[in-house]
Design an enzyme around this catalytic site. Sequence first.
Site, mmCIF file in Angstrom:
data_model
loop_
_atom_site.group_PDB
_atom_site.id
_atom_site.type_symbol
_atom_site.label_atom_id
_atom_site.label_comp_id
_atom_site.label_asym_id
_atom_site.label_seq_id
_atom_site.Cartn_x
_atom_site.Cartn_y
_atom_site.Cartn_z
ATOM 1 C CB SER A 152 67.143 59.968 47.841
ATOM 2 O OG SER A 152 66.297 60.819 48.575
ATOM 3 C CD GLU A 208 64.244 63.569 41.257
ATOM 4 O OE1 GLU A 208 63.762 62.842 42.148
ATOM 5 O OE2 GLU A 208 65.305 63.306 40.663
ATOM 6 C CG HIS A 232 62.784 61.020 44.979
ATOM 7 N ND1 HIS A 232 63.930 61.659 44.556
ATOM 8 C CD2 HIS A 232 63.038 60.624 46.262
ATOM 9 C CE1 HIS A 232 64.813 61.661 45.525
ATOM 10 N NE2 HIS A 232 64.308 61.027 46.569
#
EC number: 3.1.1.1
Length: 575
Positions: free
Chosen positions: A226, A345, A454
Site C-alpha cells: 500500500s 483491492e 487490499h
Amino acid sequence: MSGDWVHTGQALIWVLWIFAAIIRGSVTEEPHRYTRLGWVQGKQATVLGRLEPVNVFLGIPFAAPPLGPLRFSNPQPPIPWHDLREATTYPNVCFQNLEWLFIYQNLLKVHYPKLGVSEDCLYLNIYAPAYANDGSRLPVMMWIPGGGFETGSASIFDGSALAAYEDVLIVTIQYRLGIFGFFNTQNQHAPGNWAFQDQLAALQWVRENINYFGGNPDSVTIFGGSAGAISISSLILSPLSAGLFHRAIMQSGVAIIPSLKNFDDELKHGLQVVADVCKCNVSDSKVLLKCLREKSSLELLSLGQKTKAFTRVVDGSFFPEEPMELLSQKTFKTVPSIIGVNNQECGYILPMREAPEILFGSNESTALTLIHVLLHIPPQYMHIVAKDYFHGKHSLTDIRDTLLDLFGDVFFVVPGLVTARNHRDADGPVYFYEFQHRPNCFQNTRPAFVKADHTDEIRFVFGGPFLEGDVVMFEEATEDEKLLSRKMMSYWANFARSGDPNGDDLPLWPAYDQNESYLKLDVNISTGWRLKDRRVEFWTDTLPLIMSASKALLSPTFPLILFSLLPPSLLSIAS
C-alpha cells in the site's frame, strides 16, 4: 595424570563450544550486537515449525528525534550512546490517530502489541536468524509499512517467521506520517517529503550497520504494501536513493497512484486551514514554521485531519519532476522488481473507511455520482465510463461489484501495470502477480462477495500462520493456506537473494515481458497473460483521447487518474 587429562579435555570441550558459538553467531537468549552508534542488546523469539530461534532487536534509532527545530526538516543523524542499549521493547509509533490501528485490528482479524505514540519515532526493528553475525552476509529485506501515509508502524509486523524459514534478515522501519511527514511551503524553508527522507535515512543506517547483525549491505531488497509500496516505487524514481538498495517489491501501490497529486489551489486552501486553526501567519514561510514548531503534537494532528492538502510534492530534490515524467523518461535506476495487486483491492477495507454504504449495493446513478466525485470526471464523459463498465448490469449487487472493481482498477491495477510496463521497457527485470485467495479467517466476518482484498497478501508474505509472538497475523489458517504462505515466503526470499523469485519445488513465475505474463497466487498457483489489458487501454488511451479531442485535458477538473497515468506526449498534444 588422568585428572590432568580430564581437566584438559573439559577445557578443550569449552574451547570448541565457544568457537562453535562464535561461528554460529554467539547464539544466546540475550544477543548483543555492535553498531556504529553503540552496543545493543536484543532478545530471542521462536516460530512454529522451526527449532532455531530468531534474534530480535526492537527500537533501534536510525535518526535523531524530529522534535522542536527538527520538526518539518530532514532527518538528522542519530545520537550515539555509551552504555549497552536495551532493544527489547517496541518503539513508539509515529504520531497518528491510534483509533484507526485499533479498528484495523478488528477488520483484519490481527492483534498488535500495545504501542505508545510520539513524534520521537524514527526507529527500526531487526529480525535475524540466531546464528547470523558479522560475516554471515545474509540477504536483507527492509519492510516499509503502509497505512495511507496516515497510520501504521514497524511493530505491527513480525519478521521472525520470514527470517527463520528463509535465512534472510528482516528490517521493519517507521517514518513520519500525515502532516508531520508531508507539510510543505513549496519553498526552501519547508520543501516537504519528510516521510521519504526518513526512509532514505533508514536505508543509510542499514547500509552502514546491517553487517553487524549478519546482513549484507550489498544485497538489500525493499518491500512494502500500500503506502509502503508507493514509497518503494518513489524511492526507485528518486536520484537520492542511488546505491542504497538493489531489488524492490511493490505490493498494491506505485508512485503514480491517483490522489497523491495535489494542485496549487489545494495547497493554498490547506495553508488557509493552517491559518484558521493554528492562528499562524502563512504569508511568511519562516514565521509560519516557527509558529507550527511551537504547536503541540495533538494540535498538528487535528490540523492534519482537517485538510489533506499536504502530500508528496515535486521538491526538485527527492522528486526532480512528477513521478509519471520520471517513469516515462526511463532514466530511473532499473533494479529487479516485483509488482503486484490483489484481485479485489477495493473490496472491503477501503470502502469501509471511505464509503461503507456502497457495500450494501448500488444503482447505476449512485455509482456514477461516486465516480464523478472521487475521480473528478466531467459529467459529459460519464456515459463513456457507464457504457464500458456497467453495460448489461442491472442488479444492485452486480453494479456494486462492478463499481468496486472500477475503483480497484483506477487506484491499483492500472497504475501497477503502467509502472510494470515502464520498468520492463527500461530493461529492468520485472515480475508481476495477482493475489487471488480470500483468507479463511474472514469466513464469518466479511461479506461473501469479497475476494482478495487490499493487504490480504501480507499475512502470507510474513508467514503469519507460523508466528507465535506479540503480533498475531493469521489465526485459523488452513493447511492449504500454510502451504501457500511457505511458497510466497520462498518466492519473496529467492527474489531477495538473486533478483529471480523462482526456485526448486515452486511453480514457474515467468518474467513480465512483452507477453505480459503474471503469476496467479492462490492455493493452486497458475500463470496468466495480459491482466485486465482492456481496462488499461480504456483508462490510458480510449477515454483520454476522447477527452483530448474536446480539450478537456486542459480543464482544472481533469480526472486525477488520467493526469497521473498519461504520458507527457499526450499531455503536450492536448495543450
